[in-house]
Scaffold this active site. Structure first.
Site, PDB file in Angstrom:
ATOM      1  CB  SER A  77      -0.902   0.010   1.238  1.00 11.67           C
ATOM      2  OG  SER A  77      -1.546   1.265   1.397  1.00 11.67           O
ATOM      3  CG  HIS A 121     -11.369   1.001   0.190  1.00  6.27           C
ATOM      4  ND1 HIS A 121     -10.589   1.550  -0.799  1.00  6.27           N
ATOM      5  CD2 HIS A 121     -10.629   1.092   1.327  1.00  6.27           C
ATOM      6  CE1 HIS A 121      -9.446   1.968  -0.291  1.00  6.27           C
ATOM      7  NE2 HIS A 121      -9.436   1.694   1.006  1.00  6.27           N
TER       8      HIS A 121
END
Length: 387
Positions: free
Chosen positions: A107, A276
């Site tokens: 990420s 998400h």
């Protein structure tokens, strides 16, 4: 050593061994958490169809995702603050994924930097990008990913504006944690976590601190981040990033057929059907409910991958049966990491693989390529009949 037979076993250990604010960061959604809950519960509505008297010798879960060989069609999803679940968490997860033969996605909001993960791994990993207003930072982080040998860019589309997550606000989420009396009391019961954290230099956001203008410490980071997620992200900017990157591109966060069609037009290598993990727009449908509509919309124009809600190998099979060519696990591997470090991530992958392999066999399939819509029973109007 506890006997681990399912992801829930790892989840229980994770909750005991990780500070509350970081466990809650993983195990929560936005607002009322309706979408977060339904991401998993909607899988229960789909049934598998058993078949018998089929030769099951020589089974294989191996396949490809965006042309890359994988031991099973499962990638580790990008998860922010992974290095706060366990010291050097991104490095440990990447090493476990590499050994198992599945992709790891780092990420933008990781604790360990691109360079740190590259230094401790031998095979290329994927990098997830959040689009920031700061164009110098954007160009720089893409170049850093290229220099580190990253083999695919995963561009997240659904976080132009940050969704509200009540638990994070109430816990005062920060990395490293602010030492309030409440936090200190919590950390005292997680002494193993604390000792490991003292032994690493990776305790801030390694991809941002020292790389973004004006961000030199965690305090300035949170101010910068709040201002930097780019609400102006549109298809023209996505195309520009694609050209800037020049390599395999995966677009993550697609939930509507129209957006899927636009993503295919941009020329990406895959789209990821994802809400998400229920952490952005609460009240949206679960990812599994919309998957078939997305597959129908893009056909063979691009690969369709799936994210949000997978907690078992059976969930992986159900997503594949509805048309996905690959899947992502986030919380499932984070539970393993928080519970047992690198060994826990490996155990999570083993659990998923074992469930997938056995269930695939009991449904009369010997390989991933044989998994099809005929393998499942789906309720009528599963996607919903909406006015």
């Amino acid at each position: 050593m506890p006997v681990i037979t399912c992801i829930d076993d790892l989840k229980r250990l994770h909750k005991r061994r990780t500070p509350t604010m970081f466990y809650d960061y993983c195990e929560s959604g936005s607002w009322s958490e309706q979408t977060f809950r339904e991401n998993t519960s909607d899988f229960d509505k789909i049934r598998l169809r058993p078949r018998v008297a089929v030769d099951m010798d020589g089974r294989s879960t191996a396949t490809k995702m965006i042309g890359q060989d994988v031991a099973m069609p499962v990638a580790l999803a990008p998860v922010g603050l992974t290095g706060m679940q366990r010291a050097d968490g991104e490095i440990k997860a990447a090493k476990a994924a590499e050994k198992f033969g599945v992709p790891f996605t780092l990420s933008t909001m990781s604790i360990c930097s691109i360079e740190e993960v590259a230094k401790h791994t031998r095979k290329p990993f994927w990098f997830q990008l959040y689009v920031m207003r700061d164009q110098d930072f954007l160009r720089n982080v893409i170049q850093r990913a290229k220099d580190a040998g990253v083999s695919a860019l995963v561009l997240t589309l659904d976080l132009q504006i940050l969704g509200q997550r009540h638990k994070d606000l109430k816990n005062g989420l920060s990395a490293p944690p602010k030492l309030t009396p409440r936090v200190i009391a919590d950390l005292m019961t997680r002494w193993r976590w604390g000792l490991e954290m003292l032994g690493t230099k990776n305790r801030g956001f390694g991809n941002i601190v020292g790389h973004a203008k004006g961000v030199e410490d965690p305090t300035s980071l949170f101010t910068w981040t709040a201002e930097q997620f780019d609400p102006r992200l549109d298809w023209s900017k996505i195309e520009a990033i694609k050209n800037m990157w020049g390599g395999p591109l995966i677009l993550k966060g697609v939930m509507e057929p129209q957006d899927a069609e636009m993503a295919a037009k941009v020329g990406c290598d895959a789209i990821v059907v994802s809400n998400h993990g229920g952490r952005q727009l609460d009240g949206a449908l679960s990812s599994i409910r919309v998957l078939e509509r997305i597959v129908d919309a893009v056909g063979d124009k691009t690969e369709v991958h799936f994210d949000s809600g997978i907690r078992s190998g059976q969930d992986v099979l159900k997503a594949l049966a509805l048309g996905a060519k690959g899947t992502y696990i986030g919380r499932a591997y984070i539970h393993g990491l928080g519970a047992m470090g690198e060994e826990g991530v490996t155990r999570a992958l083993q659990v998923i693989h074992n469930e997938m392999d056995i269930s695939m066999a009991l449904c009369g399939r010997k390989s991933v390529e044989q998994v099809d819509r005929d393998m499942v029973l789906v309720p009528q109007d599963f996607a919903g009949r909406w006015a």
